[in-house]
Scaffold this motif. Sequence first.
Motif, short mmCIF file in Angstrom:
data_model
loop_
_atom_site.label_atom_id
_atom_site.label_comp_id
_atom_site.label_asym_id
_atom_site.label_seq_id
_atom_site.Cartn_x
_atom_site.Cartn_y
_atom_site.Cartn_z
N VAL A 61 -0.65 13.06 1.68
CA VAL A 61 0.18 11.89 1.48
C VAL A 61 1.45 12.04 2.31
O VAL A 61 1.72 13.10 2.90
N LEU A 62 2.26 11.01 2.33
CA LEU A 62 3.43 10.98 3.21
C LEU A 62 4.38 12.14 2.96
O LEU A 62 4.89 12.76 3.91
N ALA A 63 4.61 12.50 1.71
CA ALA A 63 5.55 13.57 1.40
C ALA A 63 5.10 14.92 1.93
O ALA A 63 5.92 15.81 2.14
N VAL A 79 0.87 -1.18 0.00
CA VAL A 79 0.00 0.00 0.00
C VAL A 79 0.91 1.22 0.00
O VAL A 79 1.76 1.37 0.88
N THR A 80 0.72 2.08 -0.98
CA THR A 80 1.51 3.30 -1.06
C THR A 80 0.57 4.50 -1.04
O THR A 80 -0.23 4.69 -1.94
N ASN A 81 0.68 5.30 0.03
CA ASN A 81 -0.19 6.46 0.24
C ASN A 81 -1.67 6.06 0.16
O ASN A 81 -2.49 6.78 -0.42
N GLY A 82 -1.99 4.91 0.77
CA GLY A 82 -3.38 4.53 0.91
C GLY A 82 -4.05 5.38 1.98
O GLY A 82 -3.49 5.56 3.07
N ILE A 83 -5.23 5.90 1.68
CA ILE A 83 -5.89 6.85 2.59
C ILE A 83 -7.35 6.46 2.77
O ILE A 83 -8.06 6.18 1.79
N VAL A 84 -7.81 6.46 4.03
CA VAL A 84 -9.23 6.46 4.36
C VAL A 84 -9.46 7.65 5.30
O VAL A 84 -8.67 7.87 6.22
N LEU A 115 -3.36 7.17 7.02
CA LEU A 115 -2.46 7.14 5.87
C LEU A 115 -1.56 5.92 6.00
O LEU A 115 -0.84 5.78 6.99
N ALA A 116 -1.59 5.04 5.00
CA ALA A 116 -0.83 3.79 5.07
C ALA A 116 0.23 3.73 3.98
O ALA A 116 -0.05 4.01 2.81
#
Length: 411
Positions: free
Chosen positions: A340-342, A293-298, A387-388
């Motif tokens: 997202v993570l960045a 999972v890259t930048n998975g969001i709920v 955020l996963a």
Amino acid sequence: MKKQYKKLSFIAMLVLVLAACSKWDGYKKYTEAGETIYSGKMDSVKTFPGKNRIKITGLLPADPKIVKCKIKWNDGKDSVMYDITKGIGIDSFSKIVAIPEGIYNFTIQTFDAVGNSSMKVNAAGTAYGAKYESGLSNRVVNRAELMPSGKAELAWDNLDAASGALGTWVRFTKVGDVVDSVFVPLTQTLTSIDNFKPGSSVVLRTLYLPKPTCIDTFSCQQQTVGVKYEITSQYLSNTGPGFQRATFDGRWGTLAAPWITNAAAKNKGGLYGGYSSDAGGVINWETWNNTPVTNGIVYQTTSSPLPAGKYVVSFDEYSELQANSTIYCVAAAGDAGIPVLANLSTALGYVGAYNGANIGATSPSATDTRSFTFTLSSPSVVSIGFLANIVGSGNPGSYIQIKRIQLFSTN
């Protein structure tokens, strides 16, 4: 020979007489103005510290001639004179001297009507003031929380009585806007307040006595402490335990509204992700079998703007994460979702799914409660979610269950 002895005796007697006359003449110069008369001096003098003042007490002797008492300090540069109405017996003396903060040496004398003074009596005393008060601190509240019963609980940190602290006044508001207060002694570690008004704060003021003999009580600057209370149901929904699902394949699925799931979160064939039926329904990702999972969001957005103030987001989770995987709970202003993570630094606040100091290590195999705080300077809707970034690594992979999420106000 006899005549010589008599002559020597006469000379010796003459010397003694002359010496006696010389001593008498020397003494007369000290008594030319008459005999020195002293007024009776004060006895058993004590001082008691106060706030920009000092109380001085003592015993006046059985001398009916005493009509005044003078107290001097600062090497005699400052003084105060008191009239005395004296009886024939021993009388008590008690006066309060207004004086700036500091340590003082006092000289005390009594006087009769013609100005004869007593012998000096010395005493030391201390006055406290703004400088002393500025160093005082309120007793620390470790936890302030509104319980489901409607009682507010204040859990106190210890405060040493040797500091001079007496206890703390707590002012609060009850349901119906009734303002009340209670004094909390140092021995009390938990204070309960019935019918506490949700969303209100408590105001603290800790009292101090610098010394047991002090005639004044001192206090800190008042301090406002927010009381944590849950507001989840007012602004969020489908928050668990038992998250509701939308799409579902028998185990994996997506979260039901108002949750929004991005495409990157659906790591099960591009259809399902962010939810599983485990434990009655949880927010879930699992990367066994190389499904990263890259930048998975709920996330979901608050149903209405949150008022300006301080907030806590808390969630219960169980996770087994590999060293190169991270999951964050995030709050961001507005309704556009969470970053997202960045861009994580643009969020209002966030926390890792387990102790951030251990990111990169496998978390304990137990349910953990994690939380973070954020502050709004003005009313705003807020997006809150997860955020996963979970790297697949065969078997075992990484795994997380989020069982509940809560929102609290600490205003």
